[in-house]
Write an enzyme that holds these catalytic residues in place. Structure first.
Site, PDB file in Angstrom:
ATOM      1  N   GLY A  33       0.600  -1.270   0.267  1.00  0.00           N
ATOM      2  CA  GLY A  33       0.200   0.029  -0.145  1.00  0.00           C
ATOM      3  C   GLY A  33       0.618   1.198   0.240  1.00  0.00           C
ATOM      4  O   GLY A  33       1.458   0.682  -0.800  1.00  0.00           O
ATOM      5  N   HIS A  36       2.034   4.710  -4.649  1.00  0.00           N
ATOM      6  CA  HIS A  36       2.932   5.826  -5.711  1.00  0.00           C
ATOM      7  C   HIS A  36       2.662   5.204  -7.125  1.00  0.00           C
ATOM      8  O   HIS A  36       2.455   3.950  -7.876  1.00  0.00           O
ATOM      9  CB  HIS A  36       4.194   6.724  -5.098  1.00  0.00           C
ATOM     10  CG  HIS A  36       5.707   4.675  -4.578  1.00  0.00           C
ATOM     11  ND1 HIS A  36       5.966   4.081  -6.011  1.00  0.00           N
ATOM     12  CD2 HIS A  36       5.696   4.726  -3.623  1.00  0.00           C
ATOM     13  CE1 HIS A  36       6.372   3.555  -5.300  1.00  0.00           C
ATOM     14  NE2 HIS A  36       6.193   3.217  -3.877  1.00  0.00           N
ATOM     15  N   GLN A  37       3.641   6.086  -7.978  1.00  0.00           N
ATOM     16  CA  GLN A  37       3.549   5.719  -9.256  1.00  0.00           C
ATOM     17  C   GLN A  37       5.074   4.760  -9.328  1.00  0.00           C
ATOM     18  O   GLN A  37       4.926   3.749 -10.714  1.00  0.00           O
ATOM     19  CB  GLN A  37       5.024   6.870  -9.993  1.00  0.00           C
ATOM     20  CG  GLN A  37       4.068   8.187 -10.129  1.00  0.00           C
ATOM     21  CD  GLN A  37       2.328   7.983 -11.133  1.00  0.00           C
ATOM     22  OE1 GLN A  37       2.943   7.319 -11.659  1.00  0.00           O
ATOM     23  NE2 GLN A  37       1.053   8.609 -10.370  1.00  0.00           N
ATOM     24  N   HIS A  39       4.474   1.914  -7.975  1.00  0.00           N
ATOM     25  CA  HIS A  39       4.171   0.850  -7.996  1.00  0.00           C
ATOM     26  C   HIS A  39       2.670   0.480  -8.929  1.00  0.00           C
ATOM     27  O   HIS A  39       2.067  -0.744  -9.738  1.00  0.00           O
ATOM     28  CB  HIS A  39       2.425   1.301  -7.112  1.00  0.00           C
ATOM     29  CG  HIS A  39       3.655   0.895  -5.507  1.00  0.00           C
ATOM     30  ND1 HIS A  39       3.166   1.875  -4.462  1.00  0.00           N
ATOM     31  CD2 HIS A  39       4.192   0.144  -4.302  1.00  0.00           C
ATOM     32  CE1 HIS A  39       4.383   1.751  -3.120  1.00  0.00           C
ATOM     33  NE2 HIS A  39       4.577   0.214  -3.247  1.00  0.00           N
ATOM     34  N   GLN A  63       8.001  -8.981   7.888  1.00  0.00           N
ATOM     35  CA  GLN A  63       8.824  -8.704   7.039  1.00  0.00           C
ATOM     36  C   GLN A  63       9.500  -7.530   7.646  1.00  0.00           C
ATOM     37  O   GLN A  63      10.800  -7.160   7.610  1.00  0.00           O
ATOM     38  CB  GLN A  63       8.746  -8.603   5.942  1.00  0.00           C
ATOM     39  CG  GLN A  63       7.917  -7.432   5.438  1.00  0.00           C
ATOM     40  CD  GLN A  63       7.591  -7.388   3.820  1.00  0.00           C
ATOM     41  OE1 GLN A  63       6.507  -8.104   3.798  1.00  0.00           O
ATOM     42  NE2 GLN A  63       8.054  -6.592   3.002  1.00  0.00           N
ATOM     43  N   LYS A 151      13.211  -1.737  -8.079  1.00  0.00           N
ATOM     44  CA  LYS A 151      13.564  -0.829  -7.005  1.00  0.00           C
ATOM     45  C   LYS A 151      14.081  -1.771  -5.539  1.00  0.00           C
ATOM     46  O   LYS A 151      14.799  -1.514  -4.926  1.00  0.00           O
ATOM     47  CB  LYS A 151      12.210   0.007  -6.356  1.00  0.00           C
ATOM     48  CG  LYS A 151      12.560   0.184  -5.232  1.00  0.00           C
ATOM     49  CD  LYS A 151      13.154   0.774  -5.195  1.00  0.00           C
ATOM     50  CE  LYS A 151      13.339   1.743  -3.358  1.00  0.00           C
ATOM     51  NZ  LYS A 151      12.831   1.179  -2.584  1.00  0.00           N
TER      52      LYS A 151
END
Ligand code: AMP
Length: 281
Positions: A33, A36-37, A39, A63, A151
């Site tokens: 969640g 942003h761009q 995702h 995690q 990323k």
């Protein structure tokens, strides 16, 4: 119209089995969640590659090796649903804790080797948490393709390995890192940066780019690394956890970019841990 939110596993399974019976391919984009761009670029790739797309939103407690990091993680479900609306995704799967980890849950998925280094070495248990939740999401969604960002380069290698090792019939697709105009890699954690820290944050990427150029020009690793670390710390970062050149496939440490290589870094800025990686060559 906003994308349908699905919270229950049986509801998800019923939807997916209908699609599969019609011969449709299913793509999944796992997220925590605070979209942003970065995702949304994965959602776009999934829409291009699959008939049906499921975005999952689950802030996976397993995690987080640090409870404060889990507590502070941004939670923006309504805004996330709004951001997904224009993409026409078929389901936003938002399971709750007990759906993912019911009482008595006792299984741990652990990928060896690849997780001994980088974030695996600095965040004990992190990749077991990732591998466990991703295995569950792959099996729950029955997706044909799963979209992950470069990323989180080590994570991309880990989930590719686990799908192959566990014979999960899913193709893991890696997508390029989306950046802000000043070079900062987009991340949900950027929301936690103060205005001042946000100004300093791009220094990490700038130093990495310069180090990569130096390596490609045949420069000495130790000298270039020391220079980059000094540059990052001068910009306001408090600690560079790692700044390594590694082989893309095995994540083995390299001294020179003699084979497909990536420069990977993790560094702390005003209490926020940022990671980044770039291709070298
Ligand atoms: P997260 O919500 O941080 O767990 O990330 C969910 C997925 O989005 C992971 O596959 C990430 O690698 C990917 N992702 C996060 N930030 C970016 C970015 N800036 N560019 C591309 N993908 C990203």
């Amino acid at each position: 119209m906003s994308a349908p939110i699905v919270r229950g596993l049986s509801e998800l399974r019923a939807m997916v089995s209908g699609w599969k019976q019609s011969g449709e391919t299913v793509g999944v984009v796992p997220t925590m969640g605070a979209l942003h761009q970065g995702h949304l670029s994965l959602v776009r790739a999934a829409k291009d590659g699959c008939d049906r797309v499921i975005v999952t939103i689950f802030i996976n407690p397993k995690q987080f090796n640090n409870p404060a990091d889990y507590d502070n993680y941004p939670r923006t479900e309504e805004e996330d649903a709004r951001k997904l609306a224009p993409f026409g995704v078929d389901a936003v799967y938002v399971p709750d804790g007990p759906t993912m980890y019911p009482d008595g849950f006792a299984t741990n998925v652990s990928v060896g080797g690849l997780t001994d280094v980088l974030c695996g070495a600095h965040r004990p248990g992190h990749f077991d948490g990732v591998a466990t939740v991703v295995s569950k999401l792959f099996l729950q969604t029955q997706a044909d393709r799963a979209y992950f960002g470069e990323k989180d380069f080590q994570q991309l290698q880990v989930v590719t390995r686990l799908a192959a090792d566990l014979d999960i019939p899913i193709k893991v697709v890696g997508c390029p890192t989306i950046r802000e105009e000043d070079g900062l890699a987009m991340s949900s954690r950027n929301l936690l940066l103060s205005d001042r820290a946000r100004v300093w944050a791009p220094a990490l990427n700038t130093a990495m780019e310069e180090m990569a150029e130096g390596l490609l020009a045949g420069g000495d690793m130790a000298t270039l690394r020391a220079k980059a670390v000094a540059q990052i710390e001068r910009a306001g970062f408090t600690e560079v956890e790692y700044l390594d050149l590694r082989a893309c496939d095995t994540l083995e440490l390299l001294e020179t970019p003699s084979r497909p290589a990536r420069l990977l870094a993790a560094a702390w800025l005003a209490g926020v841990r940022l990671i980044d990686n770039i291709a070298v060559g």
